[in-house]
Design a protein around this motif. Structure first.
Motif, PDB file in Angstrom:
ATOM      1  N   SER A   1       0.835  -1.203   0.000  1.00  0.00           N
ATOM      2  CA  SER A   1       0.000   0.000   0.000  1.00  0.00           C
ATOM      3  C   SER A   1       0.868   1.250   0.000  1.00  0.00           C
ATOM      4  O   SER A   1       2.062   1.205   0.297  1.00  0.00           O
ATOM      5  CB  SER A   1      -0.899   0.004   1.235  1.00  0.00           C
ATOM      6  N   GLU A   2       0.226   2.341  -0.325  1.00  0.00           N
ATOM      7  CA  GLU A   2       0.896   3.640  -0.337  1.00  0.00           C
ATOM      8  C   GLU A   2       1.258   4.042   1.089  1.00  0.00           C
ATOM      9  O   GLU A   2       2.359   4.496   1.355  1.00  0.00           O
ATOM     10  CB  GLU A   2      -0.043   4.714  -0.917  1.00  0.00           C
ATOM     11  N   ARG A   3       0.255   3.863   1.965  1.00  0.00           N
ATOM     12  CA  ARG A   3       0.472   4.235   3.363  1.00  0.00           C
ATOM     13  C   ARG A   3       1.371   3.209   4.031  1.00  0.00           C
ATOM     14  O   ARG A   3       1.334   2.027   3.662  1.00  0.00           O
ATOM     15  CB  ARG A   3      -0.883   4.285   4.093  1.00  0.00           C
ATOM     16  N   PRO A   4       2.154   3.596   5.015  1.00  0.00           N
ATOM     17  CA  PRO A   4       2.965   2.587   5.719  1.00  0.00           C
ATOM     18  C   PRO A   4       2.069   1.573   6.418  1.00  0.00           C
ATOM     19  O   PRO A   4       0.983   1.903   6.885  1.00  0.00           O
ATOM     20  CB  PRO A   4       3.777   3.404   6.725  1.00  0.00           C
ATOM     21  N   PHE A   5       2.500   0.345   6.439  1.00  0.00           N
ATOM     22  CA  PHE A   5       1.788  -0.732   7.118  1.00  0.00           C
ATOM     23  C   PHE A   5       2.052  -0.626   8.607  1.00  0.00           C
ATOM     24  O   PHE A   5       3.193  -0.499   9.022  1.00  0.00           O
ATOM     25  CB  PHE A   5       2.311  -2.077   6.595  1.00  0.00           C
ATOM     26  N   LEU A   6       0.966  -0.637   9.426  1.00  0.00           N
ATOM     27  CA  LEU A   6       1.165  -0.527  10.860  1.00  0.00           C
ATOM     28  C   LEU A   6       1.132  -1.908  11.489  1.00  0.00           C
ATOM     29  O   LEU A   6       0.258  -2.712  11.185  1.00  0.00           O
ATOM     30  CB  LEU A   6       0.089   0.350  11.494  1.00  0.00           C
ATOM     31  N   VAL A   7       2.101  -2.172  12.339  1.00  0.00           N
ATOM     32  CA  VAL A   7       2.174  -3.460  13.028  1.00  0.00           C
ATOM     33  C   VAL A   7       2.321  -3.180  14.508  1.00  0.00           C
ATOM     34  O   VAL A   7       3.164  -2.372  14.901  1.00  0.00           O
ATOM     35  CB  VAL A   7       3.380  -4.294  12.538  1.00  0.00           C
ATOM     36  N   ARG A   8       1.478  -3.843  15.308  1.00  0.00           N
ATOM     37  CA  ARG A   8       1.579  -3.638  16.743  1.00  0.00           C
ATOM     38  C   ARG A   8       2.436  -4.737  17.349  1.00  0.00           C
ATOM     39  O   ARG A   8       2.170  -5.918  17.136  1.00  0.00           O
ATOM     40  CB  ARG A   8       0.192  -3.652  17.363  1.00  0.00           C
ATOM     41  N   VAL A   9       3.434  -4.340  18.068  1.00  0.00           N
ATOM     42  CA  VAL A   9       4.332  -5.301  18.700  1.00  0.00           C
ATOM     43  C   VAL A   9       4.245  -5.076  20.201  1.00  0.00           C
ATOM     44  O   VAL A   9       4.359  -3.945  20.665  1.00  0.00           O
ATOM     45  CB  VAL A   9       5.789  -5.076  18.221  1.00  0.00           C
TER      46      VAL A   9
END
Lengths: 286, 354
Positions: free
Chosen positions: B316-324
């Protein structure tokens, strides 16, 4: 006080001192002297001018003036408050327009406005003609030179003050307060009596004091619309200075009048001070 | 549970502006219900119709089965807590609370008893003789609540009740409101633009946009199974990947495919969006996962309990968000510029037709 603010205040202070405080002090001083036999002033100290103010004849005129001014005040407050309420309830962008029209008569001369009422109330004036047009056939009603005419003139002239004084608190009143009252089970009338009226009372008080103070000292309206038949204190003072040539008594009457006004204005200022500690905020809803 | 309030195909327009467009909802007895949506979505208009300050242009509002659409606000067993609180500034706390009971013409001693009781419930007894201006924001909020609750309405409406409070107080009051609602057993309908508030407090919630109802369900359902892309984006955080539908999911421009359950009536080749929550994504997956991708760490946002990873990917254009979780981050330290692999299951993937 810094020297800078003293400098800025100086012109206003000088103006007030020169044209307000000094003349008032002179008039006050006059009241303690005796009237000369051929008019003029005899410079001997006396208190009899003030004694004369309390004479039933003059005290009666005071009371009569207070009654006329009081009646004018009550009528002006009722009409003015209703008008201010309607303006405050109208769409925001139209409010300045309505206020402008309410204040418009101020831009014309007081005398001209009062003479206009003579034209209206005359024996065969516009009001009578209107009655005739509506089918009235009898004698023209006596409208001019009555107490009613004086009160009408006073109400008409000072109404804008009441509208402005009442509009200010009404327009600042958070409309959600009235809605909250309705929501809690109050009728529209109860909401007005218990919420809107108490919160806008300072405006009513300010407008009422204005009308009363200006009316009780007025001499033009009683002279023109009352035809000299209704003496008010203003006329009495006028006569003492310009006709009877009794300046000391005129001065004593003026002082009594000023004392009444100061008392009322002080009371009103106290009431306003107490009310302003209570802030009515209009919070914008999102 | 029994239905208390039915909103039946209600519409409202102001001139040519449509504020509410054919909304139907059923609110149950003793429910904590939230109307959620961005500003201008019509939620406040809907609330004002329930309170009686606006009448619907179309449709009906039924309370206990009776049509109340045209009943004035002072004759509805419904009370509204205003966003501005609208406390009467010339009255004490006690007088503010007693006002609504006086309107019911209850005997004085009865009013006194109920006001005292309400002052105790809302912990306002010590402030009873103060004027509103002498109270803090949180105290005013409690007075407004007490004033509405003392009437024992069938339905209490709350317009952004916590909007004026600071963040910490808001969190406490969310729990407090829920406790109070449970205690008094009155149905609450709250309007909010704060999705977190709705998730925390509501038993069920309705999401509105441009006057239309998008979804009405429990917070869990709305969060896990959003009805459309807007709801998915509005509630919580969501990663979106746009592509075209194929047999097993959404085909990406780079030829890969994100697997997930296909929406009904999906035609292969149609434009679609795959969505996945940041907390559903596994970092450096070891076992078998349905969807895999790789990205470069662009930024790390530390939140205390967890860490949010902003990954630059081809998806995707937007950054991928990952919760750690803080735990995982401690075990596998991450730095900006690191190349990491991620993965998630098809069951955690939602697919929306565009």
């Amino acid at each position: 006080m810094t020297s800078r603010s003293a400098l800025l205040m100086a012109p206003a202070l000088a103006w007030l001192t020169g044209l307000m405080v000094v003349p008032c002090a002179l008039v006050l001083a006059l009241a303690f002297f005796r009237r000369g036999i051929y008019g003029g002033i005899e410079y001997t100290f006396t208190l009899e001018n003030f004694g004369m103010v309390l004479n039933p004849l003059y005290a009666g005129i005071f009371l009569n003036s207070a009654r006329i001014a009081g009646t004018a005040t009550v009528i002006a407050v009722i009409i003015g408050y209703a008008a201010a309420y309607a303006i405050a309830a109208s769409p925001r962008r139209l409010q300045p327009v309505f206020l402008f029209f309410a204040v418009l008569p101020f831009w014309s001369n007081y005398l001209i406005r009062t003479y206009a009422w003579i034209v209206l109330l005359n024996r065969e004036g516009l009001v009578t003609q209107l009655l005739r047009w509506l089918g009235y056939e009898g004698e023209p009603p006596a409208l001019l030179y009555t107490e009613g005419a004086v009160i009408t003139g006073l109400v008409y002239n000072y109404l804008p003050f009441v509208v402005l004084a009442c509009y200010a608190p009404l327009s600042r009143l958070n409309p959600e307060l009235a809605e909250a009252s309705r929501d809690l089970g109050a009728t529209a009338l109860t909401t007005f009596r218990r919420i809107v009226l108490p919160l806008t009372l300072p405006g009513i008080a300010a407008g009422a004091v204005f009308v009363f103070v200006l009316s009780i000292g007025n001499f033009v309206t009683p002279a023109l619309l009352g035809g000299g038949r209704f003496q008010m204190i203003g006329n009495l003072v006028y006569d003492q200075f310009l006709t009877a040539n009794d300046w000391p008594f005129g001065a004593a009457l003026s002082m009594a009048l000023i004392a009444i006004m100061l008392l009322l204005l002080t009371l009103q200022a106290f009431a306003a001070e107490r009310a302003s500690s209570r802030v009515v905020v209009r919070e914008d809803a999102t | 549970m029994k239905t208390l309030l039915s909103i039946d195909a209600v519409s409202k327009n102001f001139g040519r502006v449509v504020a509410i467009d054919d909304v139907s909802l059923a609110i149950r007895e003793n429910e904590f219900f939230a109307l959620l949506g961005p500003s201008g979505c019509g939620k406040t208009t809907l609330l004002r119709m329930l309170a009686g300050f606006e009448t619907p242009s179309g449709g009906k509002i039924l309370l206990d089965g009776k049509d109340i659409s045209n009943v004035p606000p002072n004759r509805r067993p419904v009370n509204l807590m205003f966003q501005s609180y609208a406390l009467f500034p010339h009255m004490t706390v006690r007088a503010n609370i007693a006002y609504g009971l006086e309107m019911e013409r209850l005997p004085a001693e009865k009013i006194r008893g109920r006001v005292d009781e309400m002052l105790a419930t809302t912990q306002l007894a010590a402030l009873a003789d103060r004027k509103p201006e002498q109270l803090s924001g949180g105290q005013r909020q409690r007075v407004a609540l007490a004033r509405a609750l003392v009437k024992r309405p069938r339905l209490l409406l709350l317009d952004e009740p916590l909007g004026a409070l600071d963040k910490k107080l808001r969190a406490t009051m969310q729990i407090e409101l829920k406790r109070l609602q449970h205690e008094v057993g009155i149905t609450f309908v709250i309007v909010t633009h704060d999705q977190e508030e709705a998730l925390v407090m509501a038993d069920r919630m309705a999401v509105l946009r441009d006057g239309r109802l998008l979804q009405c369900d429990t917070p869990h359902e709305v969060y896990e199974r959003p009805a459309d892309r807007f709801v998915a984006d509005f509630i919580g955080v969501m990663n979106f990947c746009q592509g075209r539908l194929d047999a097993s999911g959404v085909g990406m421009p780079d030829g890969s495919c994100i697997r997930g359950r296909l929406p009904e009536g999906a035609a292969a080749g149609a434009s679609a969006t795959a969505a996945v929550r940041p907390e559903r994504i596994l970092l450096r997956p070891t076992g078998d996962v349905d969807n895999r991708a790789a990205g470069t760490v662009e930024a790390l946002a530390y939140h205390g309990l967890d860490l949010q990873l902003h990954l630059r990917t081809d998806l995707s254009e937007r950054p991928f968000l990952v919760r750690v979780t803080a735990d995982a981050a401690d075990r596998q330290p991450l730095a900006v510029g690191d190349r990491v692999e991620i993965g998630w299951s098809a069951a955690d993937t939602r697919i929306f037709k565009d």
